[in-house]
Design a protein around this motif. Sequence first.
Motif, PDB file in Angstrom:
ATOM      1  N   CYS A  31      12.872  -1.786  -8.444  1.00  0.00           N
ATOM      2  CA  CYS A  31      11.752  -2.692  -8.695  1.00  0.00           C
ATOM      3  C   CYS A  31      10.607  -2.299  -7.765  1.00  0.00           C
ATOM      4  CB  CYS A  31      12.168  -4.142  -8.444  1.00  0.00           C
ATOM      5  SG  CYS A  31      10.793  -5.309  -8.652  1.00  0.00           S
ATOM      6  N   ARG A  32       9.467  -1.986  -8.330  1.00  0.00           N
ATOM      7  CA  ARG A  32       8.310  -1.605  -7.527  1.00  0.00           C
ATOM      8  C   ARG A  32       7.720  -2.785  -6.760  1.00  0.00           C
ATOM      9  NH1 ARG A  32       4.905   2.284 -11.609  1.00  0.00           N
ATOM     10  NH2 ARG A  32       6.104   4.164 -11.223  1.00  0.00           N
ATOM     11  N   LYS A  33       7.972  -4.000  -7.218  1.00  0.00           N
ATOM     12  CA  LYS A  33       7.404  -5.175  -6.541  1.00  0.00           C
ATOM     13  C   LYS A  33       8.147  -5.528  -5.264  1.00  0.00           C
ATOM     14  CE  LYS A  33       4.854  -7.413 -10.113  1.00  0.00           C
ATOM     15  NZ  LYS A  33       4.321  -8.684 -10.510  1.00  0.00           N
ATOM     16  N   CYS A  34       9.491  -5.527  -5.315  1.00  0.00           N
ATOM     17  CA  CYS A  34      10.243  -5.971  -4.141  1.00  0.00           C
ATOM     18  C   CYS A  34      11.071  -4.860  -3.490  1.00  0.00           C
ATOM     19  CB  CYS A  34      11.161  -7.149  -4.494  1.00  0.00           C
ATOM     20  SG  CYS A  34      12.551  -6.718  -5.555  1.00  0.00           S
ATOM     21  N   CYS A  57      11.803 -12.644  -7.227  1.00  0.00           N
ATOM     22  CA  CYS A  57      10.893 -11.570  -7.648  1.00  0.00           C
ATOM     23  C   CYS A  57      10.558 -11.740  -9.123  1.00  0.00           C
ATOM     24  CB  CYS A  57      11.552 -10.209  -7.415  1.00  0.00           C
ATOM     25  SG  CYS A  57      10.475  -8.825  -7.882  1.00  0.00           S
ATOM     26  N   GLY A  59       9.137  -9.179 -10.938  1.00  0.00           N
ATOM     27  CA  GLY A  59       8.942  -7.845 -11.498  1.00  0.00           C
ATOM     28  C   GLY A  59       9.621  -7.713 -12.845  1.00  0.00           C
ATOM     29  N   ALA A  65       7.033  -2.398 -13.623  1.00  0.00           N
ATOM     30  CA  ALA A  65       7.609  -2.760 -12.324  1.00  0.00           C
ATOM     31  C   ALA A  65       9.011  -2.188 -12.158  1.00  0.00           C
ATOM     32  CB  ALA A  65       7.653  -4.276 -12.161  1.00  0.00           C
TER      33      ALA A  65
END
Length: 81
Positions: A31-34, A57, A59, A65
Amino acid sequence: MHTCRNCNRTFSTELALELHRDTCAAGDLLCRKCGSRFTEAEATKDGWHYECPKEDCDGDGRGDAIVEVDRAQIRRSTAER
């Protein structure tokens, strides 16, 4: 021999490797967000819609994401440059 790129276990057939990837503890999605790493089975229930399995999250979206670990890129912040 077929080797899992996440955990380095080897399998005698490609089918055995594909079945293993669905449950590999190392996970092949990120996951690019978390920054969490997880398996495909954790991220989707229908094979079309992907969401980060972490509760806190939001994402979602394969390719947005949610990306494959081997395709993830590290982006430096402007403060590091």
